[in-house]
Design an enzyme around this catalytic site. Sequence first.
Site, short mmCIF file in Angstrom:
data_model
loop_
_atom_site.label_atom_id
_atom_site.label_comp_id
_atom_site.label_asym_id
_atom_site.label_seq_id
_atom_site.Cartn_x
_atom_site.Cartn_y
_atom_site.Cartn_z
N ARG A 127 0.86 -1.19 0.00
CA ARG A 127 0.00 0.00 0.00
C ARG A 127 0.89 1.24 0.00
O ARG A 127 1.68 1.42 0.92
CB ARG A 127 -0.91 -0.03 1.23
CG ARG A 127 -1.75 1.20 1.36
CD ARG A 127 -2.78 1.14 2.51
NE ARG A 127 -3.37 2.46 2.60
CZ ARG A 127 -3.20 3.29 3.62
NH1 ARG A 127 -2.53 2.91 4.69
NH2 ARG A 127 -3.72 4.49 3.58
N HIS A 171 -2.64 11.02 0.92
CA HIS A 171 -2.10 10.79 2.25
C HIS A 171 -1.47 12.11 2.70
O HIS A 171 -0.28 12.18 2.96
CB HIS A 171 -1.12 9.62 2.25
CG HIS A 171 -0.90 8.98 3.60
ND1 HIS A 171 -1.06 7.63 3.83
CD2 HIS A 171 -0.53 9.50 4.79
CE1 HIS A 171 -0.78 7.36 5.11
NE2 HIS A 171 -0.46 8.47 5.71
N GLU A 217 -7.04 8.47 6.40
CA GLU A 217 -7.30 9.11 7.69
C GLU A 217 -7.76 10.56 7.58
O GLU A 217 -7.03 11.48 7.93
CB GLU A 217 -6.06 9.03 8.59
CG GLU A 217 -5.67 7.60 8.91
CD GLU A 217 -4.69 7.50 10.06
OE1 GLU A 217 -4.24 8.54 10.58
OE2 GLU A 217 -4.38 6.36 10.45
N ASN A 345 -7.44 1.72 9.59
CA ASN A 345 -6.14 1.91 10.24
C ASN A 345 -6.39 1.83 11.73
O ASN A 345 -7.11 2.66 12.29
CB ASN A 345 -5.56 3.30 9.93
CG ASN A 345 -5.19 3.48 8.46
OD1 ASN A 345 -5.39 2.59 7.65
ND2 ASN A 345 -4.65 4.63 8.13
N TYR A 347 -4.58 1.25 15.51
CA TYR A 347 -3.36 1.16 16.31
C TYR A 347 -3.64 0.91 17.79
O TYR A 347 -2.76 0.45 18.52
CB TYR A 347 -2.56 2.47 16.22
CG TYR A 347 -1.91 2.68 14.87
CD1 TYR A 347 -2.60 3.24 13.81
CD2 TYR A 347 -0.59 2.31 14.67
CE1 TYR A 347 -1.99 3.43 12.58
CE2 TYR A 347 0.04 2.49 13.44
CZ TYR A 347 -0.67 3.05 12.40
OH TYR A 347 -0.06 3.23 11.19
N GLU A 406 -3.62 -0.20 8.07
CA GLU A 406 -2.44 0.13 8.87
C GLU A 406 -2.61 -0.46 10.25
O GLU A 406 -3.71 -0.44 10.82
CB GLU A 406 -2.25 1.65 9.04
CG GLU A 406 -1.76 2.36 7.81
CD GLU A 406 -1.52 3.86 8.04
OE1 GLU A 406 -1.22 4.26 9.18
OE2 GLU A 406 -1.66 4.61 7.06
C1 GBH Z 1 -1.08 6.84 10.90
O1 GBH Z 1 -1.78 7.65 11.77
C2 GBH Z 1 -0.73 7.56 9.61
O2 GBH Z 1 -1.61 7.20 8.58
C3 GBH Z 1 0.68 7.34 9.18
O3 GBH Z 1 1.01 8.25 8.18
C4 GBH Z 1 1.59 7.43 10.38
O4 GBH Z 1 2.93 7.39 10.05
C5 GBH Z 1 1.26 6.28 11.29
O5 GBH Z 1 -0.07 6.28 11.63
C6 GBH Z 1 2.04 6.25 12.59
O6 GBH Z 1 1.76 7.36 13.37
O7 GBH Z 1 0.31 13.71 18.42
O8 GBH Z 1 -1.05 13.29 20.36
O9 GBH Z 1 -1.90 14.71 18.63
C7 GBH Z 1 -2.16 7.01 12.99
C8 GBH Z 1 -3.15 7.80 13.78
C9 GBH Z 1 -3.59 9.95 14.60
C10 GBH Z 1 -1.74 8.73 15.44
C11 GBH Z 1 -2.99 11.21 15.15
C12 GBH Z 1 -1.13 9.98 15.98
C13 GBH Z 1 -1.54 12.14 16.79
C14 GBH Z 1 -1.77 12.19 18.24
N1 GBH Z 1 -2.55 9.00 14.29
N2 GBH Z 1 -2.16 10.93 16.30
S1 GBH Z 1 -1.07 13.59 18.95
#
Ligand code: GBH
Length: 500
Positions: A127, A171, A217, A345, A347, A406
């Site tokens: 991807r 993205h 996202e 996605n 996490y 993701e």
């Molecule tokens: C993804 O976001 C992205 O799609 C990708 O590009 C990125 O590299 C990857 O995850 C890893 O981070 O800093 O406390 O405000 C994941 C979801 C949403 C996680 C926003 C980080 C920021 C929180 N992201 N969040 S904060």
Amino acid sequence: MPKQPTKNQDLDRRKFIKAGVTIAGISAVPVLTSNTNIATNTNTPEIYNRVNNKSFPKGFLWGTATASYQVEGAVNEDGRGKSIWDTFSHIPGKIKNNENGDVACDMYHRYKEDIKLMKEMNTRSFRFSIAWPRIFPDGKGAPNLKGIDFYNRLTDELLANGIQPFATLYHWDLPQALHDKYNGWQSRETAHIFGEYAGYVANKLGDRVKHFFTMNEIRTFVELGYGNGQFAPGLKLDKKALYQVRHNAVLAHGLAVQAIRARTASGVKVGIAENLDVPVPIIETPENIKASQLAMREQNAGYLSVIMDGRYTDRFLSNAGANAPQFTGEDLKIISSPLDFVGLNIYMPSQYVEAANNPEGYRFIPFAKSQPRSTSEWQVLGPECLYWGPKNAQILWNAKEIYITENGCSGSDELTADGHVYDTDRITFMRNYLTQLQRATADNVPVKGYFYWSMMDNFEWASGYEIRFGLFYLNYKNLKRIPKASAAYFKTIALKNELV
Ligand code: GBH
């Protein structure tokens, strides 16, 4: 009758041994014949379509993910225009250590080498995202053929190596010109221009790329880019303006779905990759599970819920009050244009949740202070989100084809003197999360594939290069890719198509 597993298992075992997938094998990625030839049988109920109770369904797609600005570099090459991330990352103080994506992993020049690594890892899908300003340096108007050429070459190289391309059209690297001219996503005009760009690219690549994601996202680039200013373009809009940006972005997604369908032949599938907020039932009772579903619809109301339901929830609109976005019924129809698949996605759990006797029907349980976390401050760890995300997406939206687009974690990733990265934490992460994903597939949730974020360490937005998510360690001094222990782990899983 369930199929007799013995034969397949033997076959796998032989290939497995031949592959030399051992921890010793991580110093250099072992060379292997990566043809496991796992047959796909879409007519057989999934429960019979697996070898044993640790298996994923036959044909399950293993892959990795990246995004243009995070890996490509080559920002001034072949006529690429500027994006809002070029601008933002060059403003002192915005990015950790004032780093930027000018060079990143240099994948623009090294994609052949990287595709080799993907193949050696037994991954059958990749991807990636397309940099809009490479295709339309000014956001619209005359296309830059050298830009499209790069993605042609990338696609062809993937296919030549037996890897299916999954392309994301946005993205987060919005052409700077559209920000300057229309205030970016603050304007509906940008949504329409995005539709045209998406249709153009899908038309050029759609003879070979069979899966397109409109956007990655929406939640993240809206909330962080226009809400709290941590991401490009670094704005902190008031509530009303922010609601409108949210709406314009989901509208752009819908317009892109329609444009892609209009400009590709049948067989090209369209979806989205959204970061689903996944409320996880704290104790898996029927009441709490119901509560997790109610909460999931509300937590995603401005994003995946409106896309899948075609309406904003009553609570979303009443919470917004006078700040609610302006929209028409026609907008909602466009936004909810039917999708072929849903990309999630995931996490972390957004919250733990339980049933409650209140108007919402649920209540959130705060995370314990000692809840395990990765090296990313925001990432609490709770593997069950990889079960409840897809499971509840199936229940709420009747999703028929789901990809985990993701999932991953960042780690300390120290390079030892002998050139290894023993990321035992990442292996533990993957084993735990994938156990929950396997549970979902065993439960007939239609998850068709999993993309680990990320194939390699890369430019982690506002965190710069300090935060590492990759299966390959990036030595940023010489741009060497070094497989971490987790790469060997993932390779084994992809080879055997089962938990190890
Ligand atoms: C993804 O976001 C992205 O799609 C990708 O590009 C990125 O590299 C990857 O995850 C890893 O981070 O800093 O406390 O405000 C994941 C979801 C949403 C996680 C926003 C980080 C920021 C929180 N992201 N969040 S904060």
